[in-house]
Every structure is written in C-alpha cells, then in structure tokens.
Motif scaffolding. Structure first.
Motif, PDB file in Angstrom:
ATOM      1  N   ALA A 152      -6.963  11.289  12.317  1.00 25.83           N
ATOM      2  CA  ALA A 152      -8.239  10.656  12.345  1.00 25.83           C
ATOM      3  C   ALA A 152      -9.026  11.197  10.960  1.00 25.83           C
ATOM      4  CB  ALA A 152      -9.162  10.819  13.507  1.00 25.83           C
ATOM      5  N   ALA A 153      -8.918  12.546  10.791  1.00 22.88           N
ATOM      6  CA  ALA A 153      -9.523  13.000   9.652  1.00 22.88           C
ATOM      7  C   ALA A 153      -8.985  12.422   8.148  1.00 22.88           C
ATOM      8  CB  ALA A 153      -9.397  14.535   9.435  1.00 22.88           C
ATOM      9  N   LEU A 154      -7.754  12.310   8.229  1.00 22.45           N
ATOM     10  CA  LEU A 154      -6.953  11.625   6.961  1.00 22.45           C
ATOM     11  C   LEU A 154      -7.355  10.358   6.575  1.00 22.45           C
ATOM     12  CD1 LEU A 154      -3.728  13.647   7.456  1.00 22.45           C
ATOM     13  CD2 LEU A 154      -5.232  13.934   5.624  1.00 22.45           C
ATOM     14  N   ARG A 155      -7.322   9.375   7.906  1.00 25.48           N
ATOM     15  CA  ARG A 155      -7.749   8.120   7.627  1.00 25.48           C
ATOM     16  C   ARG A 155      -9.124   7.731   7.333  1.00 25.48           C
ATOM     17  NH1 ARG A 155     -10.387   5.505  11.040  1.00 25.48           N
ATOM     18  NH2 ARG A 155     -10.251   6.886  13.062  1.00 25.48           N
ATOM     19  N   GLU A 156     -10.082   8.647   8.178  1.00 24.71           N
ATOM     20  CA  GLU A 156     -11.485   8.221   7.734  1.00 24.71           C
ATOM     21  C   GLU A 156     -11.763   8.826   6.214  1.00 24.71           C
ATOM     22  OE1 GLU A 156     -13.856   6.615   9.239  1.00 24.71           O
ATOM     23  OE2 GLU A 156     -12.918   6.512  11.171  1.00 24.71           O
ATOM     24  N   LEU A 179      -9.947   8.327   3.606  1.00 20.58           N
ATOM     25  CA  LEU A 179      -9.246   7.604   2.831  1.00 20.58           C
ATOM     26  C   LEU A 179     -10.039   6.522   2.729  1.00 20.58           C
ATOM     27  CD1 LEU A 179      -6.779   6.827   0.807  1.00 20.58           C
ATOM     28  CD2 LEU A 179      -5.443   6.119   2.881  1.00 20.58           C
ATOM     29  N   GLU A 180     -10.198   5.831   3.966  1.00 15.48           N
ATOM     30  CA  GLU A 180     -10.827   4.569   4.153  1.00 15.48           C
ATOM     31  C   GLU A 180     -12.432   4.615   3.590  1.00 15.48           C
ATOM     32  OE1 GLU A 180      -9.061   3.225   8.463  1.00 15.48           O
ATOM     33  OE2 GLU A 180     -11.157   3.802   8.441  1.00 15.48           O
ATOM     34  N   LEU A 206     -26.475  10.853   3.065  1.00 16.36           N
ATOM     35  CA  LEU A 206     -25.143  11.461   2.528  1.00 16.36           C
ATOM     36  C   LEU A 206     -24.406  12.077   3.609  1.00 16.36           C
ATOM     37  CD1 LEU A 206     -26.948  13.624  -0.579  1.00 16.36           C
ATOM     38  CD2 LEU A 206     -25.095  11.740  -0.675  1.00 16.36           C
ATOM     39  N   ASN A 207     -23.283  11.941   3.684  1.00 18.59           N
ATOM     40  CA  ASN A 207     -22.525  12.802   4.949  1.00 18.59           C
ATOM     41  C   ASN A 207     -21.267  13.061   4.307  1.00 18.59           C
ATOM     42  OD1 ASN A 207     -22.001  13.595   7.382  1.00 18.59           O
ATOM     43  ND2 ASN A 207     -21.701  11.552   8.290  1.00 18.59           N
ATOM     44  N   GLN A 208     -20.447  14.102   5.049  1.00 21.74           N
ATOM     45  CA  GLN A 208     -19.177  14.171   4.593  1.00 21.74           C
ATOM     46  C   GLN A 208     -18.353  12.912   5.193  1.00 21.74           C
ATOM     47  OE1 GLN A 208     -20.737  17.010   6.210  1.00 21.74           O
ATOM     48  NE2 GLN A 208     -20.670  18.197   4.673  1.00 21.74           N
ATOM     49  N   PRO A 209     -17.132  12.635   4.724  1.00 21.78           N
ATOM     50  CA  PRO A 209     -16.366  11.716   4.981  1.00 21.78           C
ATOM     51  C   PRO A 209     -15.996  11.990   6.501  1.00 21.78           C
ATOM     52  CG  PRO A 209     -15.450  12.604   3.025  1.00 21.78           C
ATOM     53  CD  PRO A 209     -16.652  13.523   3.311  1.00 21.78           C
ATOM     54  N   ALA A 210     -16.430  11.101   7.243  1.00 19.03           N
ATOM     55  CA  ALA A 210     -16.394  11.127   8.948  1.00 19.03           C
ATOM     56  C   ALA A 210     -16.400   9.793   9.447  1.00 19.03           C
ATOM     57  CB  ALA A 210     -17.717  12.151   9.033  1.00 19.03           C
ATOM     58  N   GLY A 211     -15.795   9.970  10.536  1.00 20.71           N
ATOM     59  CA  GLY A 211     -15.951   9.014  11.508  1.00 20.71           C
ATOM     60  C   GLY A 211     -15.306   9.440  13.087  1.00 20.71           C
ATOM     61  N   HIS A 212     -15.038   8.012  13.839  1.00 18.14           N
ATOM     62  CA  HIS A 212     -14.649   8.291  15.156  1.00 18.14           C
ATOM     63  C   HIS A 212     -13.312   8.470  15.218  1.00 18.14           C
ATOM     64  CE1 HIS A 212     -18.832   7.632  16.903  1.00 18.14           C
ATOM     65  NE2 HIS A 212     -18.907   7.109  16.028  1.00 18.14           N
ATOM     66  N   LEU A 213     -12.872   9.144  16.265  1.00 16.85           N
ATOM     67  CA  LEU A 213     -11.339   9.520  16.592  1.00 16.85           C
ATOM     68  C   LEU A 213     -11.132   8.014  17.402  1.00 16.85           C
ATOM     69  CD1 LEU A 213      -8.803  11.126  17.251  1.00 16.85           C
ATOM     70  CD2 LEU A 213     -10.115  11.763  19.320  1.00 16.85           C
ATOM     71  N   GLU A 214      -9.881   7.363  17.085  1.00 16.48           N
ATOM     72  CA  GLU A 214      -9.419   6.298  17.615  1.00 16.48           C
ATOM     73  C   GLU A 214      -8.202   6.590  18.638  1.00 16.48           C
ATOM     74  OE1 GLU A 214      -8.254   3.512  14.476  1.00 16.48           O
ATOM     75  OE2 GLU A 214     -10.551   3.396  13.857  1.00 16.48           O
ATOM     76  N   ALA A 215      -8.117   5.622  19.638  1.00 21.27           N
ATOM     77  CA  ALA A 215      -7.147   5.784  20.706  1.00 21.27           C
ATOM     78  C   ALA A 215      -5.774   6.067  20.036  1.00 21.27           C
ATOM     79  CB  ALA A 215      -7.224   4.634  21.479  1.00 21.27           C
ATOM     80  N   HIS A 262      -6.591  10.294  -5.932  1.00 20.79           N
ATOM     81  CA  HIS A 262      -7.894   9.064  -5.848  1.00 20.79           C
ATOM     82  C   HIS A 262      -7.286   7.841  -6.304  1.00 20.79           C
ATOM     83  CE1 HIS A 262     -11.989   7.563  -6.980  1.00 20.79           C
ATOM     84  NE2 HIS A 262     -11.952   7.646  -5.456  1.00 20.79           N
ATOM     85  N   ASP A 263      -7.601   6.804  -5.428  1.00 20.16           N
ATOM     86  CA  ASP A 263      -7.441   5.528  -5.719  1.00 20.16           C
ATOM     87  C   ASP A 263      -8.824   4.779  -6.144  1.00 20.16           C
ATOM     88  OD1 ASP A 263      -6.751   2.863  -6.047  1.00 20.16           O
ATOM     89  OD2 ASP A 263      -5.785   2.501  -4.185  1.00 20.16           O
ATOM     90  N   PRO A 264      -9.061   4.831  -7.222  1.00 18.68           N
ATOM     91  CA  PRO A 264     -10.624   4.037  -7.749  1.00 18.68           C
ATOM     92  C   PRO A 264     -10.662   2.756  -7.305  1.00 18.68           C
ATOM     93  CG  PRO A 264      -9.384   4.658  -9.526  1.00 18.68           C
ATOM     94  CD  PRO A 264      -8.528   5.172  -8.355  1.00 18.68           C
ATOM     95  N   GLU A 265      -9.527   2.013  -7.211  1.00 20.81           N
ATOM     96  CA  GLU A 265      -9.702   0.607  -6.807  1.00 20.81           C
ATOM     97  C   GLU A 265      -9.619   0.123  -5.397  1.00 20.81           C
ATOM     98  OE1 GLU A 265      -9.785  -1.608  -9.509  1.00 20.81           O
ATOM     99  OE2 GLU A 265      -9.870   0.436 -10.682  1.00 20.81           O
ATOM    100  N   ARG A 266      -9.365   1.171  -4.716  1.00 23.07           N
ATOM    101  CA  ARG A 266      -9.424   0.994  -3.083  1.00 23.07           C
ATOM    102  C   ARG A 266     -10.742   0.613  -2.726  1.00 23.07           C
ATOM    103  NH1 ARG A 266      -6.254   2.359   1.294  1.00 23.07           N
ATOM    104  NH2 ARG A 266      -7.360   2.598   3.247  1.00 23.07           N
ATOM    105  N   GLU A 267     -10.733  -0.638  -1.765  1.00 18.56           N
ATOM    106  CA  GLU A 267     -12.018  -0.795  -1.314  1.00 18.56           C
ATOM    107  C   GLU A 267     -12.250   0.049  -0.163  1.00 18.56           C
ATOM    108  OE1 GLU A 267     -13.367  -4.954   1.296  1.00 18.56           O
ATOM    109  OE2 GLU A 267     -11.985  -5.051  -0.364  1.00 18.56           O
ATOM    110  N   LEU A 268     -13.371   0.508  -0.201  1.00 16.57           N
ATOM    111  CA  LEU A 268     -14.177   1.307   0.847  1.00 16.57           C
ATOM    112  C   LEU A 268     -14.761   0.776   1.831  1.00 16.57           C
ATOM    113  CD1 LEU A 268     -16.112   3.705  -1.387  1.00 16.57           C
ATOM    114  CD2 LEU A 268     -13.552   3.913  -0.743  1.00 16.57           C
ATOM    115  N   ASP A 269     -14.613   1.440   3.211  1.00 18.04           N
ATOM    116  CA  ASP A 269     -15.269   0.967   4.469  1.00 18.04           C
ATOM    117  C   ASP A 269     -16.802   0.078   4.091  1.00 18.04           C
ATOM    118  OD1 ASP A 269     -13.503   1.501   5.957  1.00 18.04           O
ATOM    119  OD2 ASP A 269     -14.640   3.255   6.995  1.00 18.04           O
TER     120      ASP A 269
END
Length: 145
Positions: A48-52, A54-55, A32-41, A93-100
C-alpha cells in the motif's frame, strides 16, 4: 457504539535534507501531506505504501524502515485513523505520470520550511513524522506481518 479506525499508510522520503510532500485540496484548502492513503483489500501495508507513493507523486521508492504507528482522530469528522508510516528512499521519478485526481502537485521542503507553514499541514502528523525521522526513530520492516 460502532467504532472502526481507518488504516492508512504514509512514507517519509528524504533527499539531501528535503522531504517529499503532496499538495492536495482538502476541506476547502490546499494542504501538505506525506504521500499517504488507505490500505486496500488483499494488500500488505508495504504494498500500500509503495502504491500510494507512486500514485500520488510519480516516485518509485524503496521502503527502508518502519517509522511508527500513529493514531489520529480528525477534529473535522471524529474519524480515527491508524497511520503506519514508513521511511523510504527515492529510486526513480516519472514526471509524465498522471497523479491521483485529488493531488495538485508535489514539492520538496526542508523541515524548517514545513514547520513555517502549520496552516498548510493536513494534520499535525505531517511534522511529527518528519521530526521522528530526524530523531532517528525507526524499526525493521520485519516487524510487519
């Protein structure tokens, strides 16, 4: 010595006493983790927080505050991560969105439900960030430049 921390973002999202987490398969186990990920260029920390979020969850959120900046060195590989954690409120929320691809699902848990499963935390930061949020720790987003 060539040392370079990895910059990550995360969001703590609470709704009616429950927190949004991702379930992901890492190091041979489901964690388990919070929605999280790496900062991109060429991306701001907020972007980055909004993108991660959502993804990884299919949730659009509104960032409301900065929760904290954390340092964590993973015992498995010795890599140091600088985690910039935000507080956000769920918007849509978009329940149809494909997750990472590495996300197997999302779940909403109370703080106690999370605390009862330490073997499932990706790191101790997962509970620490929830506890910091519940303690009322926050700063304005304007602190980030």
């Amino acid at each position: 010595m060539d040392w370079q921390p990895h910059i990550t973002v995360a969001t703590v999202i609470e709704n009616d006493g429950r927190f949004l987490f991702v379930e992901e398969f890492k190091a041979g186990r489901m964690v388990l983790n919070q929605p999280a990920g790496h900062l991109e260029a060429d991306e701001s920390l907020c972007e980055a927080a909004l993108r991660e979020t959502l993804e990884e969850t299919g949730w659009e959120v509104e960032l409301t505050a900065l929760l904290g900046i954390y340092l964590y060195t993973a015992p498995s590989n010795g890599v140091t991560y600088q985690r910039v954690c935000f507080i956000a409120r769920p918007v849509r929320h978009d329940p149809e969105r494909e997750l990472d691809a590495d996300i197997s699902g999302i779940t909403w848990l109370t703080r106690n439900e999370l605390a009862d499963q330490p073997e499932r935390w990706r790191s101790e930061l997962v509970l620490q960030c929830v506890d910091d949020y519940l303690a009322g720790i926050s700063g304005p987003l304007e602190l980030l430049r």
